[in-house]
Design a protein around this motif. Sequence first.
Motif, PDB file in Angstrom:
ATOM      1  N   ASN A  94      34.216  41.795  32.314  1.00 54.14           N
ATOM      2  CA  ASN A  94      35.224  42.067  33.342  1.00 54.14           C
ATOM      3  C   ASN A  94      35.275  40.941  34.367  1.00 54.14           C
ATOM      4  O   ASN A  94      36.357  40.526  34.784  1.00 54.14           O
ATOM      5  N   GLN A  95      34.120  40.435  34.773  1.00 55.16           N
ATOM      6  CA  GLN A  95      34.086  39.333  35.732  1.00 55.16           C
ATOM      7  C   GLN A  95      34.709  38.081  35.129  1.00 55.16           C
ATOM      8  O   GLN A  95      35.461  37.367  35.789  1.00 55.16           O
ATOM      9  N   ARG A 145      38.402  38.560  35.220  1.00 59.15           N
ATOM     10  CA  ARG A 145      38.907  38.400  36.592  1.00 59.15           C
ATOM     11  C   ARG A 145      38.999  36.927  36.971  1.00 59.15           C
ATOM     12  O   ARG A 145      39.950  36.504  37.639  1.00 59.15           O
TER      13      ARG A 145
END
Length: 76
Positions: free
Chosen positions: A33-34, A37
């Motif tokens: 997810n990071q 992002r």
Amino acid sequence: MLVLACDIQSEDGVANAAIAEAANRLDKLEKENQRLRNIISAIRYTTDVEPDLSQAAIIEKVGDYCDQVLGKQEIE
């Protein structure tokens, strides 16, 4: 989750193993997810700084950014 895996008491250790596996999967998910992002941020930055770029040029610039900053990471 890892703390919970250590605190749970089960005779055969199945509950501990399941919780530990869930913790590991959540950790991998958070890292992915990071990474995503960061890619989204790169796309937004590129389109803000150079709004007249073609879609192909944006993809190339973001790809270069990802290779340089994020490294070439394999998706599991």
